[in-house]
Design a protein around this motif. Structure first.
Motif, PDB file in Angstrom:
ATOM      1  N   TRP A   1      -1.027  63.707  27.447  1.00 40.39           N
ATOM      2  CA  TRP A   1      -1.203  65.058  27.943  1.00 40.39           C
ATOM      3  C   TRP A   1      -2.030  64.964  29.217  1.00 40.39           C
TER       4      TRP A   1
ATOM      5  N   LYS B   1      -2.649  74.223  31.978  1.00 38.66           N
ATOM      6  CA  LYS B   1      -2.150  73.649  30.729  1.00 38.66           C
ATOM      7  C   LYS B   1      -2.124  72.128  30.806  1.00 38.66           C
ATOM      8  N   TYR B   2      -2.072  71.507  29.640  1.00 38.61           N
ATOM      9  CA  TYR B   2      -1.895  70.062  29.536  1.00 38.61           C
ATOM     10  C   TYR B   2      -0.407  69.778  29.383  1.00 38.61           C
ATOM     11  N   LEU B   3       0.177  69.120  30.376  1.00 37.42           N
ATOM     12  CA  LEU B   3       1.599  68.802  30.334  1.00 37.42           C
ATOM     13  C   LEU B   3       1.824  67.595  29.435  1.00 37.42           C
ATOM     14  N   ARG B   4       2.875  67.651  28.633  1.00 32.25           N
ATOM     15  CA  ARG B   4       3.156  66.639  27.606  1.00 32.25           C
ATOM     16  C   ARG B   4       4.109  65.589  28.138  1.00 32.25           C
ATOM     17  N   TRP B   5       3.775  64.326  27.880  1.00 31.62           N
ATOM     18  CA  TRP B   5       4.588  63.173  28.235  1.00 31.62           C
ATOM     19  C   TRP B   5       4.849  62.354  26.978  1.00 31.62           C
TER      20      TRP B   5
ATOM     21  N   ASP C   1      -2.821  70.092  34.176  1.00 35.03           N
ATOM     22  CA  ASP C   1      -2.237  70.633  35.385  1.00 35.03           C
ATOM     23  C   ASP C   1      -3.046  71.864  35.780  1.00 35.03           C
TER      24      ASP C   1
ATOM     25  N   PRO D   1       8.342  63.028  31.153  1.00 33.85           N
ATOM     26  CA  PRO D   1       8.013  64.385  30.719  1.00 33.85           C
ATOM     27  C   PRO D   1       8.781  64.767  29.448  1.00 33.85           C
TER      28      PRO D   1
ATOM     29  N   SER E   1      -1.231  75.409  36.361  1.00 26.94           N
ATOM     30  CA  SER E   1      -0.813  76.197  35.195  1.00 26.94           C
ATOM     31  C   SER E   1      -1.936  76.394  34.194  1.00 26.94           C
TER      32      SER E   1
ATOM     33  N   GLY F   1       3.925  72.452  28.085  1.00 28.03           N
ATOM     34  CA  GLY F   1       2.514  72.499  28.438  1.00 28.03           C
ATOM     35  C   GLY F   1       1.738  73.230  27.355  1.00 28.03           C
TER      36      GLY F   1
ATOM     37  N   GLU G   1      12.187  72.736  31.167  1.00 26.37           N
ATOM     38  CA  GLU G   1      10.825  72.764  31.694  1.00 26.37           C
ATOM     39  C   GLU G   1       9.941  71.866  30.839  1.00 26.37           C
ATOM     40  N   GLN G   2       8.998  71.195  31.505  1.00 34.25           N
ATOM     41  CA  GLN G   2       8.071  70.337  30.781  1.00 34.25           C
ATOM     42  C   GLN G   2       7.161  71.181  29.901  1.00 34.25           C
TER      43      GLN G   2
END
Length: 150
Positions: free
Chosen positions: A17, A25-29, A20, A43, A23, A54, A51-52
């Protein structure tokens, strides 16, 4: 600083995570493996919107695991009335808190070390349950968690 959280369950099972700021938010990978078993992070996207994903909060909770078989575990969630460690990632920061459950009919509570309620940011939350012996390393805002039992 809590700009990134990396979780490794094993070499082929990882999560990441990354905060970002735009946004909030924590974007998930997630991991992707090629035919030579090389692992890279890609992503995690919604299949409909592409969309990724988050999350407003990422919560890493440490809990007691009872292992019956390699794929069969009991996780001690409802018997944690005194508090276990959790690290909450919110707004680009990491907060070392405690989590507990009053009973099986009540939600999980998060508290500061002096017993005050710790609120999550409004929005969605991703929770990870780590074993009590799991490793934690932190360096310049990047947190690495390695899952270990029990």
């Amino acid at each position: 600083d809590g700009s990134q959280a990396n979780v490794t369950f094993n070499i082929m099972d990882k999560g990441q995570w990354i905060y970002d700021q735009a946004s909030g938010k924590y974007l998930r990978w997630i991991e992707d493996t090629d035919e030579n078993f090389n692992v890279k992070m890609i992503p995690l996207v919604d299949r409909i919107t592409n969309e990724q994903l988050g999350f407003s909060n990422v919560v890493i909770m440490f809990a007691y695991y009872t292992e019956y078989k390699p794929t069969l575990h009991d996780i001690g969630i409802w018997d944690n009335t005194t508090g276990q460690r959790a690290i909450i990632f919110r707004d680009g920061q990491a907060f070392d808190v405690l989590w507990r459950t009053v009973d099986a009919n009540s939600p999980i509570e998060f508290m500061t070390s002096n017993g005050e309620i710790f609120a999550l940011k409004p929005g969605n939350t991703w929770m990870v349950l780590m074993g009590m012996n799991s490793g934690v390393k932190q360096d310049a805002g990047t947190w690495d968690f390695n899952f270990f039992l029990p």
